[in-house]
Design a protein around this motif. Structure first.
Motif, PDB file in Angstrom:
ATOM      1  N   LEU A 129      -7.718  -6.195  19.530  1.00 30.71           N
ATOM      2  CA  LEU A 129      -6.990  -6.812  18.416  1.00 30.71           C
ATOM      3  C   LEU A 129      -7.695  -8.066  17.918  1.00 30.71           C
ATOM      4  O   LEU A 129      -7.685  -8.366  16.723  1.00 30.71           O
ATOM      5  N   GLN A 130      -8.299  -8.771  18.825  1.00 29.36           N
ATOM      6  CA  GLN A 130      -9.049  -9.977  18.448  1.00 29.36           C
ATOM      7  C   GLN A 130     -10.162  -9.644  17.470  1.00 29.36           C
ATOM      8  O   GLN A 130     -10.501 -10.438  16.592  1.00 29.36           O
ATOM      9  N   ASP A 131     -10.724  -8.430  17.604  1.00 25.75           N
ATOM     10  CA  ASP A 131     -11.784  -7.996  16.695  1.00 25.75           C
ATOM     11  C   ASP A 131     -11.234  -7.340  15.429  1.00 25.75           C
ATOM     12  O   ASP A 131     -11.826  -7.443  14.359  1.00 25.75           O
ATOM     13  N   LEU A 132     -10.094  -6.650  15.557  1.00 20.83           N
ATOM     14  CA  LEU A 132      -9.564  -5.890  14.424  1.00 20.83           C
ATOM     15  C   LEU A 132      -8.848  -6.768  13.400  1.00 20.83           C
ATOM     16  O   LEU A 132      -8.939  -6.519  12.199  1.00 20.83           O
ATOM     17  N   ILE A 133      -8.137  -7.777  13.871  1.00 17.78           N
ATOM     18  CA  ILE A 133      -7.332  -8.589  12.960  1.00 17.78           C
ATOM     19  C   ILE A 133      -8.165  -9.236  11.853  1.00 17.78           C
ATOM     20  O   ILE A 133      -7.785  -9.189  10.674  1.00 17.78           O
ATOM     21  N   PRO A 134      -9.354  -9.833  12.167  1.00 12.26           N
ATOM     22  CA  PRO A 134     -10.163 -10.395  11.071  1.00 12.26           C
ATOM     23  C   PRO A 134     -10.603  -9.342  10.063  1.00 12.26           C
ATOM     24  O   PRO A 134     -10.693  -9.629   8.863  1.00 12.26           O
ATOM     25  N   VAL A 135     -10.875  -8.118  10.528  1.00 16.02           N
ATOM     26  CA  VAL A 135     -11.269  -7.049   9.611  1.00 16.02           C
ATOM     27  C   VAL A 135     -10.118  -6.705   8.684  1.00 16.02           C
ATOM     28  O   VAL A 135     -10.293  -6.530   7.475  1.00 16.02           O
ATOM     29  N   LEU A 136      -8.906  -6.609   9.252  1.00 18.64           N
ATOM     30  CA  LEU A 136      -7.731  -6.326   8.442  1.00 18.64           C
ATOM     31  C   LEU A 136      -7.503  -7.417   7.400  1.00 18.64           C
ATOM     32  O   LEU A 136      -7.199  -7.131   6.243  1.00 18.64           O
ATOM     33  N   GLU A 137      -7.664  -8.656   7.824  1.00 20.85           N
ATOM     34  CA  GLU A 137      -7.461  -9.777   6.902  1.00 20.85           C
ATOM     35  C   GLU A 137      -8.490  -9.763   5.786  1.00 20.85           C
ATOM     36  O   GLU A 137      -8.168  -9.980   4.616  1.00 20.85           O
ATOM     37  N   ASN A 138      -9.757  -9.488   6.150  1.00 21.66           N
ATOM     38  CA  ASN A 138     -10.829  -9.475   5.145  1.00 21.66           C
ATOM     39  C   ASN A 138     -10.641  -8.358   4.130  1.00 21.66           C
ATOM     40  O   ASN A 138     -11.030  -8.479   2.971  1.00 21.66           O
ATOM     41  N   GLN A 139     -10.050  -7.230   4.581  1.00 24.35           N
ATOM     42  CA  GLN A 139      -9.881  -6.085   3.687  1.00 24.35           C
ATOM     43  C   GLN A 139      -8.545  -6.136   2.945  1.00 24.35           C
ATOM     44  O   GLN A 139      -8.205  -5.203   2.220  1.00 24.35           O
ATOM     45  N   GLY A 140      -7.766  -7.205   3.151  1.00 26.21           N
ATOM     46  CA  GLY A 140      -6.484  -7.308   2.463  1.00 26.21           C
ATOM     47  C   GLY A 140      -5.445  -6.341   2.973  1.00 26.21           C
ATOM     48  O   GLY A 140      -4.498  -6.006   2.265  1.00 26.21           O
ATOM     49  N   ALA A 141      -5.605  -5.876   4.219  1.00 25.35           N
ATOM     50  CA  ALA A 141      -4.716  -4.839   4.731  1.00 25.35           C
ATOM     51  C   ALA A 141      -3.341  -5.371   5.106  1.00 25.35           C
ATOM     52  O   ALA A 141      -2.437  -4.610   5.405  1.00 25.35           O
ATOM     53  N   PHE A 142      -3.153  -6.696   5.110  1.00 20.38           N
ATOM     54  CA  PHE A 142      -1.855  -7.253   5.460  1.00 20.38           C
ATOM     55  C   PHE A 142      -0.858  -7.127   4.305  1.00 20.38           C
ATOM     56  O   PHE A 142       0.286  -7.473   4.441  1.00 20.38           O
ATOM     57  N   HIS A 143      -1.356  -6.648   3.181  1.00 16.56           N
ATOM     58  CA  HIS A 143      -0.493  -6.616   1.996  1.00 16.56           C
ATOM     59  C   HIS A 143      -0.225  -5.181   1.577  1.00 16.56           C
ATOM     60  O   HIS A 143      -0.994  -4.595   0.838  1.00 16.56           O
ATOM     61  N   GLY A 144       0.797  -4.567   2.126  1.00 12.35           N
ATOM     62  CA  GLY A 144       1.199  -3.279   1.572  1.00 12.35           C
ATOM     63  C   GLY A 144       1.401  -2.185   2.562  1.00 12.35           C
ATOM     64  O   GLY A 144       2.347  -1.430   2.448  1.00 12.35           O
ATOM     65  N   ALA A 145       0.540  -2.005   3.573  1.00 12.35           N
ATOM     66  CA  ALA A 145       0.662  -0.862   4.457  1.00 12.35           C
ATOM     67  C   ALA A 145       1.839  -1.059   5.397  1.00 12.35           C
ATOM     68  O   ALA A 145       2.044  -2.114   5.961  1.00 12.35           O
ATOM     69  N   VAL A 146       2.627  -0.014   5.582  1.00  6.87           N
ATOM     70  CA  VAL A 146       3.751  -0.053   6.508  1.00  6.87           C
ATOM     71  C   VAL A 146       3.693   1.162   7.394  1.00  6.87           C
ATOM     72  O   VAL A 146       3.092   2.179   7.060  1.00  6.87           O
ATOM     73  N   ALA A 147       4.327   1.069   8.552  1.00  6.49           N
ATOM     74  CA  ALA A 147       4.390   2.220   9.442  1.00  6.49           C
ATOM     75  C   ALA A 147       5.166   3.318   8.749  1.00  6.49           C
ATOM     76  O   ALA A 147       6.275   3.121   8.272  1.00  6.49           O
ATOM     77  N   GLY A 148       4.595   4.492   8.716  1.00  3.70           N
ATOM     78  CA  GLY A 148       5.220   5.609   8.026  1.00  3.70           C
ATOM     79  C   GLY A 148       4.562   5.874   6.696  1.00  3.70           C
ATOM     80  O   GLY A 148       4.725   6.933   6.128  1.00  3.70           O
ATOM     81  N   ILE A 149       3.815   4.890   6.158  1.00  7.49           N
ATOM     82  CA  ILE A 149       3.031   5.103   4.941  1.00  7.49           C
ATOM     83  C   ILE A 149       1.575   4.960   5.316  1.00  7.49           C
ATOM     84  O   ILE A 149       1.173   3.939   5.858  1.00  7.49           O
ATOM     85  N   PRO A 150       0.771   5.995   5.086  1.00  4.92           N
ATOM     86  CA  PRO A 150      -0.588   6.014   5.635  1.00  4.92           C
ATOM     87  C   PRO A 150      -1.522   4.981   5.048  1.00  4.92           C
ATOM     88  O   PRO A 150      -1.939   5.081   3.908  1.00  4.92           O
ATOM     89  N   GLY A 151      -1.838   3.971   5.846  1.00  2.00           N
ATOM     90  CA  GLY A 151      -2.943   3.092   5.525  1.00  2.00           C
ATOM     91  C   GLY A 151      -2.642   1.919   4.627  1.00  2.00           C
ATOM     92  O   GLY A 151      -1.621   1.848   3.973  1.00  2.00           O
ATOM     93  N   PRO A 152      -3.563   0.955   4.601  1.00  2.00           N
ATOM     94  CA  PRO A 152      -3.460  -0.232   3.757  1.00  2.00           C
ATOM     95  C   PRO A 152      -3.897   0.071   2.337  1.00  2.00           C
ATOM     96  O   PRO A 152      -4.307   1.180   2.034  1.00  2.00           O
ATOM     97  N   PRO A 153      -3.820  -0.922   1.447  1.00  4.52           N
ATOM     98  CA  PRO A 153      -4.294  -0.716   0.077  1.00  4.52           C
ATOM     99  C   PRO A 153      -5.777  -0.393   0.060  1.00  4.52           C
ATOM    100  O   PRO A 153      -6.482  -0.613   1.047  1.00  4.52           O
ATOM    101  N   PRO A 154      -6.313   0.105  -1.050  1.00  7.81           N
ATOM    102  CA  PRO A 154      -7.737   0.459  -1.124  1.00  7.81           C
ATOM    103  C   PRO A 154      -8.639  -0.733  -0.864  1.00  7.81           C
ATOM    104  O   PRO A 154      -8.266  -1.866  -1.131  1.00  7.81           O
TER     105      PRO A 154
END
Length: 551
Positions: A129-154
């Motif tokens: 998680l220490q490695d994944l969280i910065p990647v998620l933040e850089n890709q804007g994945a914190f905005h939109g993806a929810v469990a049950g809906i596949p994946g973060p924004p493009p």
């Protein structure tokens, strides 16, 4: 032992984000691993409220969600295959520690250790998680993806259309983040200041590399190197010829001098000096490691020679690296008088009289497994890795070659390595070039080096492997570089004396001191055998006669 540091996911985790989302036209891709329900529903198929990635990570950061649970929930959200796999520590301590690593879509993350399996799994999940969280933040994945809906924004950068010859290659937008900006500013300021003191050396800045430390006090350039050549001289048995003067290699040897200085601070028995050292000591093993707030970064203004310069048209089978048709592009490479050849090239067999060095790309790959400290310093410290690699090459459109060379070629080797050694995947990114372009032909073969604490630059003729007469710093009339093996052995002996390591002071030669570092040599053997087994070729060793010298 695991190492902290962000992970580049341009070819792995970022690919997971990409495959589970739609393109920028809004078309969705459904993950086979996600629990997909109607987008209009506020709950999943089990009636539970959907949880966004941001909320999931916030719960984890606040301690409400255990690291293992958080990683499993993230796998459901993003649709990747997750396995917490038991691995090994080292042959003689398996009864003392358990070791696990997270495996995400076949990619092994850092190894977590604990006194029981539960603790080891928790540590492995935490490191992933220490490695994944910065990647998620850089890709804007914190905005939109929810469990049950596949994946973060493009992702913000689209892959080229499939009809294009270079399809499937991620083209990176050259936009520096705040951390990168601080690293670049530090390098620019230090390099400009050094050259302003010696304007006659301005032509030596065509190929530049620098190591930067990040700590609670800020960003600091600790080693700089330039150069594009290795020596044309024959191997000598006295350790006073510098065989490789490429920028990254020169900067790395300057980094070694910086590490030696801080070892002397630590072993000084002076509390004030010890506090200034970047090292801390493990009370059980007595080995030193970087203080918890210290990270190391590498800047290069050009792609390193070798496999990193892979042509865009060479395609990667998405199933595994072993499915590649091994050829001259992704194999190991050597440099001979600045020219690059694949180890499979017939040219390599025809120039036995020349000094051959492994390519800079291959050396970086080795250092990210064995550590940048090398064999001698491993007597005193745990492996030292870089957290990120910044490439300021304006002609480079993506980091694909570096990802393949540094990360993918050594996938799977971690479980075979002894304790403390592992594959550390640095965050690799394209940044703006902060060094002046162009170089006068008269200075093309020159290399400069500097380490924090130096009062002046040293200038080395890369083809000769010695300091030039006009160099601001000269070690003596023999013009041996302060980066040569003999100089390193002298520093090693000084540290061994300060650390009261009588066993090391008895080493009869430079080579013997290196070979006495048993865990390092074991890791080195595993690393080279693994590359050969995977079909990337054999590591070319210099004749051992070059190391049979003493001080």
């Amino acid at each position: 032992m695991s190492r902290s540091g962000p992970v580049s996911r341009a070819s792995s985790f970022a690919h997971i984000l990409k495959k589970n989302v739609g393109d920028q036209t809004g078309h969705k891709k459904v993950s086979s691993f996600a629990n997909v329900t109607s987008e209009d529903s506020g709950r999943d198929q089990y009636g539970r409220p959907k949880v966004g990635i941001a909320e999931l990570m916030e719960r984890y950061k606040s301690g409400q969600t255990h690291s293992v649970s958080a990683l499993h929930q993230l796998s459901q959200v993003l649709g990747f295959q997750l396995d917490l796999k038991e691995t090994v520590t080292t042959g003689n301590v398996t009864t003392l520690y358990f070791a696990y690593c997270a495996v995400i879509d076949g990619v092994e993350y850092k190894t977590g250790m604990g006194v029981n399996k539960k603790e080891a799994k928790a540590k492995a999940a935490q490191l992933a998680l220490q490695d994944l969280i910065p990647v998620l933040e850089n890709q804007g994945a914190f905005h939109g993806a929810v469990a049950g809906i596949p994946g973060p924004p493009p992702l913000p950068v689209r892959e080229p259309p499939t009809s294009e010859p270079h399809s499937g290659i991620l083209v990176h937008e050259r936009k520096n983040n705040p951390l990168e900006e601080q690293i670049l500013n530090a390098v620019k300021e230090s390099f400009t200041k050094l050259l302003s003191m010696y304007p006659e050396l301005s032509g030596c800045g065509s190929t530049v590399a620098a190591f930067v430390t990040q700590s609670s006090t800020g960003y600091e350039v600790v080693a700089i190197g330039t150069g594009s050549y290795n020596t044309k001289e024959s191997i000598t048995p006295n350790g006073r010829i510098l065989h490789d003067s490429h920028a990254v290699v020169t900067a790395r040897r300057s980094l070694l001098r910086y590490l030696y200085r801080h070892l002397l601070l630590f072993f000084s028995k002076n509390n004030h000096l010890q506090e200034k050292s970047i090292f801390q000591q493990d009370e059980k093993t007595k080995l030193l490691s970087l203080k918890s707030d210290v990270k190391l970064h590498l800047y290069m203004n050009q792609l390193p020679k070798g496999a990193a310069q892979i042509p865009p048209h060479l395609r990667l089978n998405p199933l595994s690296m072993s499915a590649w048709e091994v050829n001259n592009q992704i194999s190991l490479h050597v440099t001979i008088e600045g020219k690059v050849f694949s180890v499979f090239s017939s040219t390599v067999d025809q120039i036995a009289s020349k000094v051959v060095s492994m390519s800079t790309t291959d050396k970086i790959t080795q250092w990210q497994v064995l550590g940048f400290q090398g064999a001698l310093l491993s007597h005193f410290m745990e492996p030292v890795y870089v957290s990120s690699i910044l490439i300021g090459d304006e002609s480079c459109s993506n980091t694909r070659g570096m990802e393949i060379a540094v990360n993918q070629r050594v996938d799977g080797v971690t479980t075979k390595l002894p304790m403390y050694y592992c594959v550390v995947r640095p965050h690799i990114s394209l940044v703006t070039n902060i060094t002046p372009p162009g170089v006068p032909s008269a200075q093309r073969t020159l290399s400069i080096n500097w380490s924090q604490g130096d009062v002046s630059l040293e200038v080395v003729n890369g083809l000769e492997g010695k300091t030039v007469e006009e160099s601001p710093f000269k070690s003596g009339p023999a013009l041996a570089s302060r980066l040569c093996k003999a100089a390193m052995l002298s520093r090693f002996n000084l540290v061994a004396k300060e650390a009261q390591r009588e066993d090391l002071m008895c080493a009869a030669s430079y080579r013997e001191a290196k070979m006495m570092a048993k865990p390092y040599q074991e890791a080195k053997s595993v690393f080279k055998s693994y590359l050969a087994l995977k079909g990337f070729g054999s590591w070319v060793e210099k004749p051992s006669v070059s190391e049979h010298f003493s001080m």
